[in-house]
Enzyme design. Structure first.
Site, PDB file in Angstrom:
ATOM      1  N   ASP A 102       6.009  -7.622   6.521  1.00 53.67           N
ATOM      2  CA  ASP A 102       7.073  -6.653   6.277  1.00 53.67           C
ATOM      3  C   ASP A 102       8.428  -7.304   6.609  1.00 53.67           C
ATOM      4  O   ASP A 102       8.731  -8.394   6.106  1.00 53.67           O
ATOM      5  CB  ASP A 102       6.801  -5.379   7.097  1.00 53.67           C
ATOM      6  CG  ASP A 102       7.793  -4.260   6.860  1.00 53.67           C
ATOM      7  OD1 ASP A 102       7.693  -3.569   5.832  1.00 53.67           O
ATOM      8  OD2 ASP A 102       8.685  -4.078   7.714  1.00 53.67           O
ATOM      9  N   HIS A 306      -0.197  -1.911   3.164  1.00 53.69           N
ATOM     10  CA  HIS A 306       0.936  -2.712   3.624  1.00 53.69           C
ATOM     11  C   HIS A 306       0.710  -3.381   4.964  1.00 53.69           C
ATOM     12  O   HIS A 306       1.320  -4.402   5.248  1.00 53.69           O
ATOM     13  CB  HIS A 306       2.176  -1.812   3.700  1.00 53.69           C
ATOM     14  CG  HIS A 306       3.446  -2.556   3.932  1.00 53.69           C
ATOM     15  ND1 HIS A 306       3.937  -3.489   3.052  1.00 53.69           N
ATOM     16  CD2 HIS A 306       4.339  -2.498   4.956  1.00 53.69           C
ATOM     17  CE1 HIS A 306       5.080  -3.985   3.510  1.00 53.69           C
ATOM     18  NE2 HIS A 306       5.341  -3.404   4.661  1.00 53.69           N
TER      19      HIS A 306
END
Length: 333
Positions: A102, A306
């Protein structure tokens, strides 16, 4: 197995980073994302240690027990990369392989881009290397009378903080689930709530997101509790300040426009990563070799979302350790 070590490391200018590490050997620096802390790497630390590496996971600036400057201008990409260079200096390390997820991936890419002498290889999870935007990001992201892109929602100091800090446990439960593979596949026309999409001006970010009846199998209650403790102490302002420097980062990186990542690189992304639903993201991933000429692999992890390091630790560890062993074999690591 070598024990986990915790320490507070001074990195200059009165700032400190809380660091968790495990193992001995070539250094591997692990950079978390938003909203996470070094606890996101709980599965990688022991695996890397067993494989013969020194795994180092800091709480990044503004997170957990690390320093959190109040000036949002102190969260530019150059500050964040500078923290990691200073961390290597403080730990007496000449170089390290840098791994990021991220926001940590964005930092890792730029660390490898700007300081290949200190970061000899890079592995990124979820976020590909991107070129300098043609215009300020705030002008590129969509908005209308009813909603605005989540990065724009994060821009006004105090607004997102008020919503996210109202009930930290609920915030994290919703965000971690909504961006995970457990929320379901992201298909064309799919209306699964996406935390990385448009935010209702009336409802805010969290209201449309599902609250899971139970945590997904990859997130134990004690793990969620660790994140809740960290953000209950630090708040979300530090992490949100990363987004508030997007336009400034574009300005600061102008002098490096056209520079390529010249170290070995690995990229992996979850098949169900909500970020893949962003317009143009798949094209950006496909075009990465132009910016990262030594990209060894772009791996797609099936059914994962994610939070790859947390959701699919076995697959991530296998890919990462294979990459590191290849580096060691050719003398890079």
């Amino acid at each position: 197995m070598t024990p986990t070590r915790h320490q507070t490391v001074a990195i200059g200018d009165g700032l400190t980073l809380h660091v968790t590490e495990q193992g001995q050997g070539p250094a591997v620096l692990l950079c978390h994302g938003f909203p996470e802390t070094s606890h996101a790497w709980r599965h990688q630390l022991p695996a890397l240690a067993v494989a013969g590496y020194r795994a180092i996971a800091p709480d990044l600036r503004g997170y957990g027990s690390s320093s959190a400057p109040t000036d949002q201008g102190q969260y530019s990409i150059l500050h964040l990369v500078g923290d990691l260079v200073a961390l290597l200096d403080a730990l007496a390390l000449d170089r390290a392989v840098i791994v990021g997820s991220d926001w940590g991936a964005t930092i890792a890419w730029h660390a490898a881009l700007l300081r290949p002498d200190r970061f000899c290889a890079v592995a990124a999870l979820g976020v590909p290397m991107m070129g300098r935007p043609p215009r300020p990001p705030s002008q590129l992201f969509p908005q209308n009378a009813e909603a605005l892109f989540y990065t724009l929602y994060f821009q006004q100091p105090g607004v997102a903080e008020q919503e996210l800090e109202r009930d930290v446990a609920t915030t994290l439960r919703k965000l971690l689930f909504a961006a995970s593979g457990d929320a379901g596949p992201r298909l064309p026309g799919d209306h699964t709530p996406n935390p990385f999409g448009m935010v209702s001006r009336a409802q805010g970010l969290l209201a449309p997101l599902n609250t899971p009846a139970r945590l997904p199998a990859w997130l134990e209650e004690e793990d969620l509790a660790a994140f809740v403790r960290a953000f209950s102490t630090s708040g979300f302002q530090g992490g949100l300040n990363y987004y508030r420097n997007l336009d400034r980062n574009r300005e600061l990186m102008a002098m490096f426009s056209g520079l390529k990542v010249q170290v070995p690189a690995l990229f992996m992304v979850g098949e169900r990563d909500a970020g893949l639903s962003m317009p143009g993201m798949r094209d950006i991933i496909a075009a990465m070799p132009a910016l990262v000429p030594h990209l060894t692999r772009s791996a797609i992890i099936e059914r994962a979302g994610h939070w790859l390091a947390q959701e699919r630790p076995q697959e991530v560890n296998a890919l990462l350790i294979d990459f590191l062993n290849q580096l060691a074999g050719n003398g890079t690591a």
